[in-house]
Structure formats: C-alpha cells, structure tokens
Design an enzyme around this catalytic site. Structure first.
Site, PDB file in Angstrom:
ATOM      1  N   PHE A 156      -4.343  -0.123   0.011  1.00 14.82           N
ATOM      2  CA  PHE A 156      -3.922  -0.426  -1.354  1.00 14.82           C
ATOM      3  C   PHE A 156      -2.942  -1.593  -1.280  1.00 14.82           C
ATOM      4  O   PHE A 156      -1.864  -1.475  -0.708  1.00 14.82           O
ATOM      5  CB  PHE A 156      -3.246   0.752  -2.044  1.00 14.82           C
ATOM      6  CG  PHE A 156      -2.850   0.417  -3.464  1.00 14.82           C
ATOM      7  CD1 PHE A 156      -3.771   0.520  -4.485  1.00 14.82           C
ATOM      8  CD2 PHE A 156      -1.583  -0.040  -3.759  1.00 14.82           C
ATOM      9  CE1 PHE A 156      -3.435   0.167  -5.791  1.00 14.82           C
ATOM     10  CE2 PHE A 156      -1.227  -0.398  -5.051  1.00 14.82           C
ATOM     11  CZ  PHE A 156      -2.157  -0.281  -6.077  1.00 14.82           C
ATOM     12  N   ASP A 241       1.896  -5.754   4.974  1.00 14.48           N
ATOM     13  CA  ASP A 241       2.261  -5.402   3.604  1.00 14.48           C
ATOM     14  C   ASP A 241       3.338  -4.324   3.671  1.00 14.48           C
ATOM     15  O   ASP A 241       3.053  -3.151   3.885  1.00 14.48           O
ATOM     16  CB  ASP A 241       1.033  -4.903   2.842  1.00 14.48           C
ATOM     17  CG  ASP A 241       1.339  -4.600   1.380  1.00 14.48           C
ATOM     18  OD1 ASP A 241       2.524  -4.368   1.046  1.00 14.48           O
ATOM     19  OD2 ASP A 241       0.398  -4.561   0.562  1.00 14.48           O
ATOM     20  N   LYS A 270       8.796  -4.316  -4.829  1.00 10.38           N
ATOM     21  CA  LYS A 270       9.373  -3.036  -5.254  1.00 10.38           C
ATOM     22  C   LYS A 270      10.891  -3.003  -5.092  1.00 10.38           C
ATOM     23  O   LYS A 270      11.609  -3.487  -5.948  1.00 10.38           O
ATOM     24  CB  LYS A 270       8.683  -1.889  -4.537  1.00 10.38           C
ATOM     25  CG  LYS A 270       7.209  -1.749  -4.927  1.00 10.38           C
ATOM     26  CD  LYS A 270       6.611  -0.443  -4.509  1.00 10.38           C
ATOM     27  CE  LYS A 270       5.119  -0.375  -4.805  1.00 10.38           C
ATOM     28  NZ  LYS A 270       4.788  -0.405  -6.232  1.00 10.38           N
TER      29      LYS A 270
END
Length: 415
Positions: A156, A241, A270
């Site tokens: 993801f 990531d 984030k």
C-alpha cells in the site's frame, strides 16, 4: 442541482449537533469512500479524543501514525500559531525563510543529502517514482520509456492512478483502469523472487519495511538486507516507503534501522506534519534527487512556510530521541501483553514498537465487530481487512493508558 440559500446556510439546529445528525450530514453530502466508525470527534488532546456528546475515548490508532506526537502537542501548536502570524504560503515562485532551514534539518535528522518537499504521502511516492525513472534514463542509461520498478505484493503506497496500478488489492484497483505500465510485482519478503526479476531495465525497488495496510506485516529477518544487496549488485535504487513505519513509530527513526540498512530514497509523510498539516517529503542521495531540474516537478503547496514550520517542530521533537525510546520500551510491553492473547481468540501478533497487527483467530468475531465493541468501551481502533485489528497509539501514551487499551481489546475479543 440549483443551490438555494437554505443549502448555503450553516445548519445550527440541535439535531445537527448530535452524533446522528453529523453522521447524517456526512452520509448525505460527502462521497462514500470511507467506512468510519460511528463516532463524531469534536475535541482532542494527547492520547484522548472527545465526541460531540462529551464522551472521551482513548485513541489507539493515531491517525494511521500521523499523530505520533498525540493530538495538539503544545510545541507543534505553538510553532503553527507563530507561523500563522507571519506567512503561510508563497508558492515556490519565491524563496521563504522556512524552506532552507527545514530541508537542512530534515536531511541532518535522516542522514541524507537532499530533500524534495511535498504534501501527501501519495505525492511523495509519486515523486520518488518519477525521480527513479529520470535517474534510470539520465544516469543508468535505460532506454527511454523502458524503465521498470519492482514492487511487493500486498503493498500500500497510496491511491493515485499510478499507485493503484501496481496494487494487488482488488478493492483498490477494480474499475480504475487502464493502468500505468512499468511495474513488476513480486512476493513480499521473498528475496529470491526479487532477484529473479531484476533486469538491465530495472530502475528501482520500492518496498515498505513493514507493510501497514496489509496488516502490519514484518518481513523475514535479513530480507531488507538482501534487498539492499540485490540493488547494489545490479545498479538499482532502493526506495523505502517509511510514511507509516518511519519517524519513531517502530522504536527507531526508520524501520529500516532495525536491520542496519540504508535506502537511496525514503518517502516520508503522516507524522512529519505532526497531525496538523499534510506534510511529506522524499529524502535521499543528492546524486539521485539532483536529477530534477526547474520545471520538471513541483507543487504549489509543497514546502510552504506553514508546513515547513510545523515540520521543523516535528524534527526538533525527534532529534531528542525521546519518542524513539518511548516507542521501543512501551512497544515491547504492548507486544508482550498482546502476545498473551495468542491462542485465546488471537492467531498472531505482528509488528514492532508501538505498532501491532492483531490477527484474529478463525471462527471468532470480525475485526470490524471488535473495533465497534472497542468504540463502545471508549477505545478507538480500526480494522484492516476482515481479520486484523491495527493498533498504533500515539507515542505520548502512558503505560497506564496502554494497559487501559489492551484490557479493552482483551475484553472485546473474548466477548
């Protein structure tokens, strides 16, 4: 549809201020691309949130790691307010007094050489993919249009058209084609499968050091070192990531640090915005990021003064090492306590630091049902897929608060 004055007038009736009223407004006017729990949050501080009816909940999700420092951390709020009184946006048509210091401080924190500031995590991933392709053509010598990027199954990395092109989740992919070519998918955690697909056209390997959306899946020991070795031996970039796993979530600055591995590029997001602003970045080698030239890539809001000011405050918090240590120590306690549930409604507990995927045993309640039960008990958590409860409390949480949340999980699963 013709808009009337009634449509534009703010609805201030008592009914609209109720939980049901706010949810009704969401369902009526917002696109149904999420399935949130039926709680309406109005206030928050630290590890706690309060709904519109005044009920308090312990936050055990932390905005999917966007709230690593809790809600409204005073240092981050102060930095935001101070910058709001000065300047918030210039666009990159001009320099401003926050961008250079922010990039220098982020590079120093991460041990990298150059920073590409963006906004969302998906933008950071898209930017890294573009940079990797340009590097492949300009530096490695891959024929134009032929570059390939290897990714892992069950990944993801976001929800843009290009990113879902290499997703293996049918919910993310279905009805969004035609898809972007140039990606090769191999099984996550399988170094031999990765090595077998590397060719002269391979530009990069994009990997999550821990797969969050897949259920907080930790790869086999040595896998990430093998990825680094394979990239080195074949002149391929390694892109990590770390949007969810980075910035102290797993007990170290990067999840890659657990294996002593360094990437050529890292994507961050984030927690970089402190739960206040959407802030993301690609950080890494200047030899790679330096391939970009004026006009080839950009963002109106990327690296804006307000985002940089918040990001600098986040960097100051991380530079102390306090949050990495809290995640490490409290994470060991979290995993020890959750591990006691294995064989008693839980099949497996995965993760590192203050991040856990609780895999529910077959035949028991769904992860959604457990999340709803936890909500009623005053703890906010969320499922990923049907069988996994994703646990990621803010790193400011205390041991006593952690016990409160774990006790609630224990009761909800056994019930």
């Amino acid at each position: 549809m013709t808009m009337t004055a009634d449509h534009l007038r703010p609805d201030a009736t008592d009914a609209s201020r109720s939980t049901a009223g706010f949810i009704e407004l969401d369902e009526r006017w917002s696109t149904h691309n999420y399935h949130p729990l039926p709680v309406v949050i109005a206030e928050a501080e630290g590890a706690w949130v309060t709904d519109v009816a005044g009920k308090r909940y312990l936050d055990f999700l932390a905005g999917y790691s966007a709230l690593n420092f809790g809600h409204r951390h005073p240092d981050l709020v102060a930095a935001t307010i101070e910058q709001l009184g000065r300047v918030t946006l210039t666009s990159r048509a001009f320099h401003h007094d926050q961008l250079g210091p922010y990039c220098r401080e982020l590079a120093a924190l991460t041990g990298t050489e150059m920073v590409l500031p963006m906004n969302s995590g998906a933008e950071a991933v898209e930017s890294a993919l573009k940079v990797a392709r340009k590097w492949a053509y300009r530096v490695k010598g891959v024929p134009d249009g032929a570059a390939e990027i290897v990714v892992a199954g069950s990944n993801f990395h976001g929800r843009t058209t290009t990113i879902v092109s290499f997703s293996t989740d049918p919910v993310a992919r279905n009805d969004f084609g035609p898809f972007t070519p140039g990606f090769v998918v191999v099984k996550y955690g399988d170094a031999e499968a990765l090595e077998a697909v590397i060719t002269d056209r391979t530009a990069a390997v994009l990997v999550e050091p821990i797969q969050g959306e897949a259920g907080v899946v930790v790869p086999p020991a040595g896998y990430l070192r093998d990825v680094r070795r394979i990239c080195d031996e074949n002149g391929v970039l390694m892109i990590a990531d770390e949007i969810q796993s980075g910035l102290a979530r797993t007990g170290t600055l990067f999840a890659l640090d657990h294996e002593g591995v360094r990437a050529d590029l890292y994507t961050l997001g984030k927690a970089l915005g402190g739960g206040i602003m959407p802030v993301s970045a690609v950080v890494g080698s200047s030899a790679v990021l330096g391939v970009l030239r004026p006009g080839e890539h950009g963002s109106t809001f990327g690296g804006n003064p307000l985002a940089c000011a918040v990001g600098r405050a986040v960097i100051r918090l991380l530079a102390t090492g306090e949050y990495q240590e809290r995640s490490r120590v409290l994470g060991e306690y979290l995993h020890a306590r959750l591990g006691e549930l294995v064989g008693r409604g839980v099949a497996e507990v995965r993760g590192r630091g203050l991040w856990a995927g609780v895999e529910l045993a077959p035949g028991g309640p769904s992860a959604r049902a457990v999340s709803e039960s936890l909500m009623r008990a005053g703890v906010l958590c969320k499922e990923t897929h049907d069988t996994t409860l994703r646990v990621a409390p803010p790193l400011v949480i205390t041991r006593e608060e952690l016990d409160h949340g774990i006790d609630a999980i224990t009761t909800a699963i056994r019930a």
